[in-house]
Write a protein that holds these residues in place. Structure first.
Motif, PDB file in Angstrom:
ATOM      1  N   LYS A   7      -0.429  13.891 -13.609  1.00 19.68           N
ATOM      2  CA  LYS A   7      -1.454  13.134 -12.872  1.00 19.68           C
ATOM      3  C   LYS A   7      -1.836  11.871 -13.626  1.00 19.68           C
ATOM      4  CE  LYS A   7      -3.347  16.809 -10.076  1.00 19.68           C
ATOM      5  NZ  LYS A   7      -4.487  17.602  -9.702  1.00 19.68           N
ATOM      6  N   ASP A   8      -1.913  11.983 -14.957  1.00 17.79           N
ATOM      7  CA  ASP A   8      -2.238  10.816 -15.783  1.00 17.79           C
ATOM      8  C   ASP A   8      -1.151   9.759 -15.634  1.00 17.79           C
ATOM      9  OD1 ASP A   8      -4.004   9.551 -17.523  1.00 17.79           O
ATOM     10  OD2 ASP A   8      -2.774  10.074 -19.274  1.00 17.79           O
ATOM     11  N   SER A   9       0.123  10.206 -15.609  1.00 10.85           N
ATOM     12  CA  SER A   9       1.246   9.284 -15.444  1.00 10.85           C
ATOM     13  C   SER A   9       1.164   8.614 -14.066  1.00 10.85           C
ATOM     14  CB  SER A   9       2.553  10.055 -15.601  1.00 10.85           C
ATOM     15  OG  SER A   9       3.643   9.246 -15.239  1.00 10.85           O
ATOM     16  N   LYS A  10       0.867   9.436 -13.033  1.00 10.10           N
ATOM     17  CA  LYS A  10       0.716   8.872 -11.692  1.00 10.10           C
ATOM     18  C   LYS A  10      -0.438   7.880 -11.664  1.00 10.10           C
ATOM     19  CE  LYS A  10       2.615  12.629  -8.950  1.00 10.10           C
ATOM     20  NZ  LYS A  10       2.289  13.698  -7.993  1.00 10.10           N
ATOM     21  N   PHE A  11      -1.540   8.236 -12.337  1.00  8.61           N
ATOM     22  CA  PHE A  11      -2.702   7.346 -12.387  1.00  8.61           C
ATOM     23  C   PHE A  11      -2.331   6.027 -13.058  1.00  8.61           C
ATOM     24  CE2 PHE A  11      -6.414   5.642 -14.610  1.00  8.61           C
ATOM     25  CZ  PHE A  11      -7.253   5.421 -13.523  1.00  8.61           C
ATOM     26  N   GLU A  12      -1.607   6.104 -14.182  1.00  7.35           N
ATOM     27  CA  GLU A  12      -1.181   4.908 -14.889  1.00  7.35           C
ATOM     28  C   GLU A  12      -0.294   4.051 -13.981  1.00  7.35           C
ATOM     29  OE1 GLU A  12      -1.888   3.437 -17.849  1.00  7.35           O
ATOM     30  OE2 GLU A  12      -3.426   4.983 -18.067  1.00  7.35           O
ATOM     31  N   SER A  13       0.618   4.732 -13.276  1.00  9.53           N
ATOM     32  CA  SER A  13       1.514   4.016 -12.370  1.00  9.53           C
ATOM     33  C   SER A  13       0.705   3.335 -11.260  1.00  9.53           C
ATOM     34  CB  SER A  13       2.522   5.002 -11.786  1.00  9.53           C
ATOM     35  OG  SER A  13       3.289   4.383 -10.785  1.00  9.53           O
ATOM     36  N   CYS A  14      -0.195   4.115 -10.667  1.00  8.01           N
ATOM     37  CA  CYS A  14      -1.046   3.547  -9.607  1.00  8.01           C
ATOM     38  C   CYS A  14      -1.916   2.416 -10.147  1.00  8.01           C
ATOM     39  CB  CYS A  14      -1.933   4.639  -9.002  1.00  8.01           C
ATOM     40  SG  CYS A  14      -1.056   5.723  -7.886  1.00  8.01           S
ATOM     41  N   SER A  15      -2.455   2.627 -11.327  1.00  2.73           N
ATOM     42  CA  SER A  15      -3.314   1.623 -11.943  1.00  2.73           C
ATOM     43  C   SER A  15      -2.530   0.343 -12.183  1.00  2.73           C
ATOM     44  CB  SER A  15      -3.881   2.174 -13.249  1.00  2.73           C
ATOM     45  OG  SER A  15      -4.654   1.187 -13.892  1.00  2.73           O
ATOM     46  N   SER A  16      -1.303   0.490 -12.687  1.00  2.00           N
ATOM     47  CA  SER A  16      -0.456  -0.677 -12.939  1.00  2.00           C
ATOM     48  C   SER A  16      -0.117  -1.365 -11.619  1.00  2.00           C
ATOM     49  CB  SER A  16       0.815  -0.222 -13.653  1.00  2.00           C
ATOM     50  OG  SER A  16       1.710  -1.290 -13.767  1.00  2.00           O
ATOM     51  N   GLU A  17       0.202  -0.549 -10.613  1.00  2.00           N
ATOM     52  CA  GLU A  17       0.516  -1.104  -9.293  1.00  2.00           C
ATOM     53  C   GLU A  17      -0.698  -1.836  -8.709  1.00  2.00           C
ATOM     54  OE1 GLU A  17       1.740   0.795  -5.054  1.00  2.00           O
ATOM     55  OE2 GLU A  17       2.679   1.730  -6.811  1.00  2.00           O
ATOM     56  N   MET A  18      -1.853  -1.225  -8.849  1.00  2.00           N
ATOM     57  CA  MET A  18      -3.089  -1.850  -8.364  1.00  2.00           C
ATOM     58  C   MET A  18      -3.357  -3.162  -9.109  1.00  2.00           C
ATOM     59  SD  MET A  18      -4.481  -0.353  -5.865  1.00  2.00           S
ATOM     60  CE  MET A  18      -6.174  -0.844  -5.856  1.00  2.00           C
ATOM     61  N   GLU A  19      -3.101  -3.131 -10.423  1.00  2.00           N
ATOM     62  CA  GLU A  19      -3.301  -4.334 -11.221  1.00  2.00           C
ATOM     63  C   GLU A  19      -2.372  -5.458 -10.737  1.00  2.00           C
ATOM     64  OE1 GLU A  19      -3.035  -5.155 -15.866  1.00  2.00           O
ATOM     65  OE2 GLU A  19      -4.106  -3.277 -15.413  1.00  2.00           O
ATOM     66  N   THR A  20      -1.116  -5.092 -10.464  1.00  6.62           N
ATOM     67  CA  THR A  20      -0.147  -6.064  -9.961  1.00  6.62           C
ATOM     68  C   THR A  20      -0.601  -6.608  -8.615  1.00  6.62           C
ATOM     69  OG1 THR A  20       1.639  -4.906 -11.098  1.00  6.62           O
ATOM     70  CG2 THR A  20       2.275  -6.409  -9.338  1.00  6.62           C
ATOM     71  N   LYS A  21      -1.016  -5.692  -7.731  1.00  9.15           N
ATOM     72  CA  LYS A  21      -1.488  -6.123  -6.413  1.00  9.15           C
ATOM     73  C   LYS A  21      -2.719  -7.018  -6.529  1.00  9.15           C
ATOM     74  CE  LYS A  21       0.379  -2.440  -3.540  1.00  9.15           C
ATOM     75  NZ  LYS A  21       0.086  -1.316  -2.650  1.00  9.15           N
ATOM     76  N   MET A  22      -3.622  -6.671  -7.438  1.00  5.71           N
ATOM     77  CA  MET A  22      -4.819  -7.481  -7.639  1.00  5.71           C
ATOM     78  C   MET A  22      -4.448  -8.884  -8.144  1.00  5.71           C
ATOM     79  SD  MET A  22      -7.516  -6.013  -6.639  1.00  5.71           S
ATOM     80  CE  MET A  22      -8.894  -6.773  -7.433  1.00  5.71           C
ATOM     81  N   LYS A  23      -3.461  -8.917  -9.054  1.00  7.94           N
ATOM     82  CA  LYS A  23      -3.011 -10.223  -9.540  1.00  7.94           C
ATOM     83  C   LYS A  23      -2.402 -11.030  -8.405  1.00  7.94           C
ATOM     84  CE  LYS A  23      -2.223  -9.083 -14.393  1.00  7.94           C
ATOM     85  NZ  LYS A  23      -1.213  -8.859 -15.431  1.00  7.94           N
ATOM     86  N   GLU A  24      -1.583 -10.345  -7.564  1.00  8.69           N
ATOM     87  CA  GLU A  24      -0.988 -11.030  -6.423  1.00  8.69           C
ATOM     88  C   GLU A  24      -2.075 -11.542  -5.477  1.00  8.69           C
ATOM     89  OE1 GLU A  24       1.675  -8.215  -4.647  1.00  8.69           O
ATOM     90  OE2 GLU A  24       3.184  -8.434  -6.224  1.00  8.69           O
ATOM     91  N   LYS A  25      -3.074 -10.680  -5.234  1.00  9.90           N
ATOM     92  CA  LYS A  25      -4.178 -11.102  -4.350  1.00  9.90           C
ATOM     93  C   LYS A  25      -4.958 -12.244  -4.978  1.00  9.90           C
ATOM     94  CE  LYS A  25      -4.806  -6.995  -1.597  1.00  9.90           C
ATOM     95  NZ  LYS A  25      -5.670  -5.934  -1.158  1.00  9.90           N
ATOM     96  N   ASP A  26      -5.194 -12.130  -6.290  1.00  5.61           N
ATOM     97  CA  ASP A  26      -5.886 -13.218  -6.981  1.00  5.61           C
ATOM     98  C   ASP A  26      -5.084 -14.506  -6.838  1.00  5.61           C
ATOM     99  OD1 ASP A  26      -7.975 -11.649  -7.721  1.00  5.61           O
ATOM    100  OD2 ASP A  26      -7.353 -11.401  -9.819  1.00  5.61           O
ATOM    101  N   MET A  27      -3.762 -14.388  -6.970  1.00  8.82           N
ATOM    102  CA  MET A  27      -2.899 -15.559  -6.848  1.00  8.82           C
ATOM    103  C   MET A  27      -2.978 -16.089  -5.417  1.00  8.82           C
ATOM    104  SD  MET A  27      -1.334 -17.306  -8.827  1.00  8.82           S
ATOM    105  CE  MET A  27       0.109 -17.959  -9.545  1.00  8.82           C
ATOM    106  N   THR A  28      -2.931 -15.181  -4.441  1.00  7.73           N
ATOM    107  CA  THR A  28      -3.019 -15.590  -3.041  1.00  7.73           C
ATOM    108  C   THR A  28      -4.372 -16.246  -2.770  1.00  7.73           C
ATOM    109  OG1 THR A  28      -1.589 -13.751  -2.414  1.00  7.73           O
ATOM    110  CG2 THR A  28      -2.839 -14.769  -0.671  1.00  7.73           C
TER     111      THR A  28
END
Length: 150
Positions: free
Chosen positions: A25-46
């Motif tokens: 679950k921690d690994s999934k959380f890290e993966s999701c967190s990283s994905e969310m961070e990437t999406k947030m950066k993309e949204k910030d860029m957008t």
């Protein structure tokens, strides 16, 4: 004692199972967190890109507003010039009408003067004719008087 050991082993296995599940679950959380961070950066860029485009559009709108203002001022100046020309044209038309009326009046006066001149010339010719007749009579009378005196 065996049962306690078995219980402890069972608990250890259960704990290991929970640890493995937690790690997963921690690994999934890290993966999701990283994905969310990437999406947030993309949204910030957008969002940044959108803000840049909005600012660019605001600049273009301001430039167009400036152009519209200049065109409006030019149109106002042209309208004033047209009104001035129109007023000048109206004055010229009125002056032309007055000049035409003056010309008609002068033409009537000239025609009247020509008529009066013609009447006077006719009268003068009659006077000359009468004068010639009178001179002829005077000459006859003078001739008659001369013959009487002779």
């Amino acid at each position: 004692k065996k049962r306690v050991e078995q219980s402890i082993d069972s608990l250890k296995e259960e704990i290991d199972s929970y640890k493995a599940e937690l790690a997963s679950k921690d690994s999934k959380f890290e993966s999701c967190s990283s994905e969310m961070e990437t999406k947030m950066k993309e949204k910030d860029m957008t969002v940044f890109e959108l803000k840049s485009k909005i600012d660019e559009l605001h600049s273009k709108i301001a430039a167009k507003d400036e152009n519209i203002q200049k065109i409006s001022e030019e149109l106002t100046e042209q309208a004033e010039r047209i009104q001035t020309l129109y007023n000048t044209n109206l004055r010229a038309e009125k002056e032309k009408e007055c000049a035409e009326e003056d010309l008609k009046t002068k033409e009537k006066r000239r025609m009247q003067a020509d008529h009066e001149h013609q009447a006077l010339m006719t009268k003068l010719e009659r006077s000359h004719a009468e004068n010639a007749e009178l001179q002829s009579e005077v000459a006859e009378l003078a001739a008659g008087q001369q013959s009487l005196e002779d």
